[in-house]
Design a protein around this motif. Structure first.
Motif, PDB file in Angstrom:
ATOM      1  N   ALA A 100     139.288 -42.165 -22.512  1.00 41.74           N
ATOM      2  CA  ALA A 100     139.556 -40.751 -22.651  1.00 41.74           C
ATOM      3  C   ALA A 100     140.766 -40.707 -21.836  1.00 41.74           C
ATOM      4  CB  ALA A 100     138.554 -39.628 -22.173  1.00 41.74           C
ATOM      5  N   ARG A 101     140.788 -41.107 -20.512  1.00 37.65           N
ATOM      6  CA  ARG A 101     141.958 -40.814 -19.564  1.00 37.65           C
ATOM      7  C   ARG A 101     143.104 -41.616 -19.809  1.00 37.65           C
ATOM      8  NH1 ARG A 101     143.991 -37.247 -17.138  1.00 37.65           N
ATOM      9  NH2 ARG A 101     141.970 -37.054 -15.928  1.00 37.65           N
ATOM     10  N   ARG A 102     142.825 -42.739 -20.493  1.00 41.42           N
ATOM     11  CA  ARG A 102     144.071 -43.533 -21.137  1.00 41.42           C
ATOM     12  C   ARG A 102     144.539 -42.853 -22.260  1.00 41.42           C
ATOM     13  NH1 ARG A 102     142.448 -49.819 -19.990  1.00 41.42           N
ATOM     14  NH2 ARG A 102     140.859 -49.350 -18.391  1.00 41.42           N
ATOM     15  N   VAL A 103     143.897 -42.364 -23.138  1.00 41.11           N
ATOM     16  CA  VAL A 103     144.573 -41.356 -24.156  1.00 41.11           C
ATOM     17  C   VAL A 103     145.146 -40.141 -23.725  1.00 41.11           C
ATOM     18  CG1 VAL A 103     143.773 -39.961 -26.157  1.00 41.11           C
ATOM     19  CG2 VAL A 103     142.672 -42.118 -25.931  1.00 41.11           C
ATOM     20  N   ALA A 104     144.686 -39.460 -22.679  1.00 35.84           N
ATOM     21  CA  ALA A 104     145.373 -38.424 -22.185  1.00 35.84           C
ATOM     22  C   ALA A 104     146.776 -38.986 -21.317  1.00 35.84           C
ATOM     23  CB  ALA A 104     144.391 -37.624 -21.234  1.00 35.84           C
ATOM     24  N   ASP A 105     146.674 -39.944 -20.727  1.00 35.30           N
ATOM     25  CA  ASP A 105     147.867 -40.457 -20.164  1.00 35.30           C
ATOM     26  C   ASP A 105     148.983 -41.072 -20.977  1.00 35.30           C
ATOM     27  OD1 ASP A 105     146.599 -39.728 -17.666  1.00 35.30           O
ATOM     28  OD2 ASP A 105     146.210 -41.854 -17.177  1.00 35.30           O
ATOM     29  N   ALA A 106     148.286 -41.447 -22.114  1.00 28.89           N
ATOM     30  CA  ALA A 106     149.366 -42.103 -23.207  1.00 28.89           C
ATOM     31  C   ALA A 106     150.051 -40.999 -23.966  1.00 28.89           C
ATOM     32  CB  ALA A 106     148.584 -43.147 -23.856  1.00 28.89           C
ATOM     33  N   THR A 107     149.334 -39.850 -24.219  1.00 27.39           N
ATOM     34  CA  THR A 107     149.848 -38.776 -25.182  1.00 27.39           C
ATOM     35  C   THR A 107     150.220 -37.524 -24.709  1.00 27.39           C
ATOM     36  OG1 THR A 107     147.618 -38.005 -25.615  1.00 27.39           O
ATOM     37  CG2 THR A 107     148.364 -39.751 -26.878  1.00 27.39           C
ATOM     38  N   GLY A 108     149.863 -37.043 -23.450  1.00 20.72           N
ATOM     39  CA  GLY A 108     150.127 -35.847 -22.846  1.00 20.72           C
ATOM     40  C   GLY A 108     149.044 -34.889 -23.693  1.00 20.72           C
ATOM     41  N   ALA A 109     148.217 -35.434 -24.258  1.00 19.77           N
ATOM     42  CA  ALA A 109     147.221 -34.309 -24.993  1.00 19.77           C
ATOM     43  C   ALA A 109     146.080 -33.754 -23.949  1.00 19.77           C
ATOM     44  CB  ALA A 109     146.431 -35.247 -26.138  1.00 19.77           C
ATOM     45  N   HIS A 110     145.484 -32.624 -24.607  1.00 17.59           N
ATOM     46  CA  HIS A 110     144.257 -32.208 -23.796  1.00 17.59           C
ATOM     47  C   HIS A 110     143.134 -32.803 -24.488  1.00 17.59           C
ATOM     48  CE1 HIS A 110     146.950 -29.041 -22.067  1.00 17.59           C
ATOM     49  NE2 HIS A 110     147.463 -28.787 -23.288  1.00 17.59           N
ATOM     50  N   VAL A 111     142.580 -33.962 -23.786  1.00 16.91           N
ATOM     51  CA  VAL A 111     141.559 -34.643 -24.396  1.00 16.91           C
ATOM     52  C   VAL A 111     140.347 -34.026 -23.841  1.00 16.91           C
ATOM     53  CG1 VAL A 111     140.462 -37.038 -24.192  1.00 16.91           C
ATOM     54  CG2 VAL A 111     142.972 -36.716 -24.355  1.00 16.91           C
ATOM     55  N   VAL A 112     139.398 -34.010 -25.030  1.00 16.75           N
ATOM     56  CA  VAL A 112     137.947 -33.893 -24.693  1.00 16.75           C
ATOM     57  C   VAL A 112     137.192 -35.076 -25.249  1.00 16.75           C
ATOM     58  CG1 VAL A 112     135.992 -32.356 -25.365  1.00 16.75           C
ATOM     59  CG2 VAL A 112     138.342 -31.185 -25.051  1.00 16.75           C
TER      60      VAL A 112
END
Length: 198
Positions: A100-112
């Motif tokens: 989840a942290r990798r997805v957030a860092d790679a995209t700038g998304a609000h990941v849940v």
């Protein structure tokens, strides 16, 4: 996961857009959801609606994120990806940042982080339940708006949302998935290893 959850959300009246690298495959999946579902490429799916469900195999995660580019920046992304290495049922992320942290860092998304503890068969149940009790869905995230959106989607499935902390706790939820999957593969009901709540 995308097929199971997408079908349930379509039944609940949500607009659903299926995206895939193979557009024909996406179109077939959307047709299974009913006349209200649409299909197209990954970029179109990433930009559609109030939230995007990221449901890909861990091994394809980097490729998929590379294809959607900045489309997810600032958007709500539901991450149900489990980075599990077989045999041994260990975390592919090791001691590093969670998926989840990798997805957030790679995209700038609000990941849940959520929907990662049960197999797709559970999400095909209407409603998803265990021994007649509504299924609880733990969530980890930092953005209040994104969490509210995902809580609504959980409730619309007939399930119960449970806040499990910020995105920094997503690694714990991912490790819990490894624990649950490991017990399941060993033929042990994971619920038997947890104390009942009085």
């Amino acid at each position: 996961m995308a097929g199971a959850l997408g079908a349930q959300w379509a039944r609940a009246g949500h607009e659903v857009f299926v995206g895939a690298r193979d557009r024909d495959r996406a179109a077939k999946r959307a047709a299974e959801f009913g006349p209200g579902a649409r299909a197209g490429g990954l970029g179109e799916a990433a930009a559609f609606g109030d939230a995007t469900l990221l449901a890909v195999a861990y091994e394809g995660l980097t490729d998929v994120l590379g294809q959607v580019g900045d489309s997810l920046s600032g958007r709500t992304v539901i991450d149900c990806v489990n980075g599990i290495v077989h045999p041994g049922v260990t975390l592919a992320t090791g001691a590093g940042p969670s998926v989840a942290r990798r997805v957030a860092d790679a995209t700038g998304a609000h990941v849940v982080k959520g929907f990662n503890l049960c197999p797709d068969a559970m999400w095909r149940m209407t409603p998803p339940a265990v021994d007649g009790r509504r299924l609880t869905v733990p969530l980890c995230g930092d953005d209040a708006g994104a969490l509210a959106t995902v809580r609504t989607l959980i409730t619309d499935l007939g399930c119960v949302p449970a806040d499990a902390g910020g995105l920094d706790r997503a690694g714990v939820l991912e490790a819990t998935a490894a624990y649950v999957i490991g017990l399941h593969l060993a033929g042990v009901d994971p619920r038997s290893a947890l104390p009942p709540v009085d």
